[in-house]
Design a protein around this motif. Structure first.
Motif, PDB file in Angstrom:
ATOM      1  N   VAL A   6     -34.197  24.896   8.898  1.00 12.40           N
ATOM      2  CA  VAL A   6     -34.872  23.606   8.761  1.00 12.40           C
ATOM      3  C   VAL A   6     -34.301  22.904   7.534  1.00 12.40           C
ATOM      4  O   VAL A   6     -34.322  23.464   6.422  1.00 12.40           O
ATOM      5  CB  VAL A   6     -36.385  23.781   8.606  1.00 12.40           C
ATOM      6  CG1 VAL A   6     -37.068  22.427   8.429  1.00 12.40           C
ATOM      7  CG2 VAL A   6     -36.966  24.513   9.817  1.00 12.40           C
ATOM      8  N   ALA A   7     -33.789  21.709   7.713  1.00 10.58           N
ATOM      9  CA  ALA A   7     -33.202  20.948   6.610  1.00 10.58           C
ATOM     10  C   ALA A   7     -34.247  20.046   5.965  1.00 10.58           C
ATOM     11  O   ALA A   7     -35.026  19.379   6.657  1.00 10.58           O
ATOM     12  CB  ALA A   7     -32.023  20.120   7.115  1.00 10.58           C
ATOM     13  N   VAL A   8     -34.263  20.028   4.634  1.00  8.50           N
ATOM     14  CA  VAL A   8     -35.098  19.116   3.855  1.00  8.50           C
ATOM     15  C   VAL A   8     -34.195  18.429   2.831  1.00  8.50           C
ATOM     16  O   VAL A   8     -32.989  18.664   2.791  1.00  8.50           O
ATOM     17  CB  VAL A   8     -36.269  19.866   3.176  1.00  8.50           C
ATOM     18  CG1 VAL A   8     -37.287  20.320   4.216  1.00  8.50           C
ATOM     19  CG2 VAL A   8     -35.783  21.062   2.370  1.00  8.50           C
ATOM     20  N   THR A   9     -34.750  17.578   1.991  1.00  7.89           N
ATOM     21  CA  THR A   9     -33.913  16.743   1.122  1.00  7.89           C
ATOM     22  C   THR A   9     -33.084  17.551   0.126  1.00  7.89           C
ATOM     23  O   THR A   9     -31.986  17.132  -0.249  1.00  7.89           O
ATOM     24  CB  THR A   9     -34.782  15.739   0.347  1.00  7.89           C
ATOM     25  OG1 THR A   9     -35.791  16.449  -0.367  1.00  7.89           O
ATOM     26  CG2 THR A   9     -35.431  14.749   1.300  1.00  7.89           C
ATOM     27  N   ASP A  10     -33.581  18.720  -0.305  1.00 11.13           N
ATOM     28  CA  ASP A  10     -32.868  19.467  -1.335  1.00 11.13           C
ATOM     29  C   ASP A  10     -32.336  20.818  -0.860  1.00 11.13           C
ATOM     30  O   ASP A  10     -32.095  21.718  -1.656  1.00 11.13           O
ATOM     31  CB  ASP A  10     -33.756  19.668  -2.569  1.00 11.13           C
ATOM     32  CG  ASP A  10     -35.073  20.359  -2.242  1.00 11.13           C
ATOM     33  OD1 ASP A  10     -35.459  20.393  -1.057  1.00 11.13           O
ATOM     34  OD2 ASP A  10     -35.723  20.877  -3.171  1.00 11.13           O
ATOM     35  N   GLY A  11     -32.191  20.979   0.450  1.00 12.46           N
ATOM     36  CA  GLY A  11     -31.645  22.230   0.957  1.00 12.46           C
ATOM     37  C   GLY A  11     -32.129  22.523   2.364  1.00 12.46           C
ATOM     38  O   GLY A  11     -32.500  21.616   3.105  1.00 12.46           O
ATOM     39  N   GLU A  12     -32.130  23.809   2.712  1.00  7.63           N
ATOM     40  CA  GLU A  12     -32.632  24.220   4.018  1.00  7.63           C
ATOM     41  C   GLU A  12     -33.182  25.639   3.925  1.00  7.63           C
ATOM     42  O   GLU A  12     -32.819  26.402   3.027  1.00  7.63           O
ATOM     43  CB  GLU A  12     -31.554  24.126   5.091  1.00  7.63           C
ATOM     44  CG  GLU A  12     -30.309  24.933   4.847  1.00  7.63           C
ATOM     45  CD  GLU A  12     -29.295  24.737   5.963  1.00  7.63           C
ATOM     46  OE1 GLU A  12     -29.269  23.663   6.588  1.00  7.63           O
ATOM     47  OE2 GLU A  12     -28.526  25.693   6.220  1.00  7.63           O
ATOM     48  N   PHE A  13     -34.077  25.955   4.856  1.00  7.69           N
ATOM     49  CA  PHE A  13     -34.731  27.254   4.800  1.00  7.69           C
ATOM     50  C   PHE A  13     -34.863  27.841   6.197  1.00  7.69           C
ATOM     51  O   PHE A  13     -34.745  27.136   7.204  1.00  7.69           O
ATOM     52  CB  PHE A  13     -36.111  27.148   4.134  1.00  7.69           C
ATOM     53  CG  PHE A  13     -37.077  26.196   4.803  1.00  7.69           C
ATOM     54  CD1 PHE A  13     -37.929  26.628   5.814  1.00  7.69           C
ATOM     55  CD2 PHE A  13     -37.143  24.863   4.410  1.00  7.69           C
ATOM     56  CE1 PHE A  13     -38.813  25.752   6.426  1.00  7.69           C
ATOM     57  CE2 PHE A  13     -38.028  23.975   5.003  1.00  7.69           C
ATOM     58  CZ  PHE A  13     -38.871  24.428   6.021  1.00  7.69           C
ATOM     59  N   ASP A  14     -35.126  29.152   6.225  1.00  6.87           N
ATOM     60  CA  ASP A  14     -35.279  29.864   7.492  1.00  6.87           C
ATOM     61  C   ASP A  14     -36.646  29.609   8.120  1.00  6.87           C
ATOM     62  O   ASP A  14     -37.668  29.560   7.421  1.00  6.87           O
ATOM     63  CB  ASP A  14     -35.139  31.369   7.277  1.00  6.87           C
ATOM     64  CG  ASP A  14     -33.704  31.799   7.024  1.00  6.87           C
ATOM     65  OD1 ASP A  14     -32.784  31.012   7.308  1.00  6.87           O
ATOM     66  OD2 ASP A  14     -33.512  32.941   6.543  1.00  6.87           O
TER      67      ASP A  14
END
Length: 231
Positions: A6-14
C-alpha cells in the motif's frame, strides 16, 4: 495468505490478505496489537477468512520496525510498549484509511467493509470508524477509547466495544465512563467481561489469555458481524 503493498505519501507498507474459500465476501481490516502481525493475528485472520471474510492486516509499525511480529514475553511486551509510545497516531490513521481503501478495491471484496482491532488496534479501529464510513467496527480493549469519547458523535457505523472488567491497563471506572457515554446510542454495543483482564482473547499469550472471557466476547463479536456483515 498473500502480501500486497500500500503506497502512502512517505513510503509504502505491507498489507497481508486472507481470502475465504468461496473466493468473495465482505472486507474486514484487522488491526494488530502492539506485538505486530504475528501468530495470534494470523490465527484470527485465518478464522475470519474461514467465516467468509476477506481479511487484510496492515503492518502498522512499518515506519518504526518493519515486519514487527514478536512473541508475548515480558521483555517483548516492554519493547512493544516502547514502539507504541513512539507511534504517530495521526500518520497511523492515515495509513489505515489507505489500507481500508485498498481492501475495498480488492476483487474479492463485495463492496462492504468493516474493521476489527485488538488492544492498540482496538483504539485505532475506533479512530478509523470515526474517520471513515464503513459497515461495522469492533474494538477489543482499546486503551485509548475512554479518552476519545468525543469521537462517538462521528461514528455512524454499527460499533461494538469490548473491555475486561479486571484489566490492569484500563481501570474499571474508565470503562464505566465509556458505558455511560454509549448509553442510548442504538448503533453502539458495549460488552464488559468482568472477570477479564487485558488481552484476554489472545490464545497465543499464556500471560494474558483467559478462555472464559475470550469465548464469551468472541461469540458476541461473531453475532455482531453476522448481523452487520452477513456472508
Amino acid at each position: 495468505m498473500r502480501t500486497e503493498r500500500v503506497a502512502v505519501t512517505d513510503g509504502e507498507f505491507d498489507l497481508h490478505v486472507w481470502t475465504p474459500e468461496g473466493g468473495r465476501g465482505p472486507g474486514l481490516l484487522l488491526i494488530q496489537e502492539i506485538f505486530g502481525v504475528g501468530a495470534y493475528i494470523q490465527d484470527v485472520a485465518e478464522g475470519l477468512a474461514r467465516d467468509g471474510f476477506v481479511v487484510a492486516a496492515p503492518d502498522v509499525f512499518w515506519r518504526l520496525a518493519p515486519g514487527w511480529a514478536v512473541v508475548h514475553t515480558p521483555e517483548k511486551v516492554q519493547r512493544s510498549l516502547e514502539l507504541a509510545a513512539r507511534f504517530d497516531e495521526d500518520k497511523g490513521l492515515a495509513d489505515l484509511r489507505a489500507a481500508l481503501a485498498h481492501l475495498r478495491r480488492l476483487p474479492e471484496v463485495d463492496g462492504r467493509a468493516g474493521t476489527l482491532g485488538f488492544c492498540f488496534g482496538g483504539t485505532m479501529a475506533y479512530r478509523l470508524a470515526a474517520a471513515e464510513r464503513m459497515d461495522a467496527a469492533v474494538s477489543f480493549y482499546g486503551s485509548g477509547v475512554p479518552a476519545m469519547l468525543d469521537l462517538l458523535d462521528r461514528i455512524e457505523a454499527p460499533l461494538q466495544l469490548h473491555f475486561g472488567g479486571s484489566d490492569p491497563y484500563i481501570a474499571r471506572d474508565r470503562v464505566a465512563a465509556v458505558e455511560r457515554a454509549v448509553a442510548g446510542r442504538s448503533h453502539v454495543e458495549i460488552h464488559v467481561q468482568e472477570d477479564g483482564g487485558h488481552a484476554f482473547h489472545n490464545h497465543r499469550a499464556p500471560m494474558f489469555h483467559q478462555p472464559g472471557p475470550a469465548a464469551r466476547a468472541w461469540e458476541q463479536a461473531e453475532r455482531f458481524l453476522s448481523r452487520h456483515l452477513p456472508r
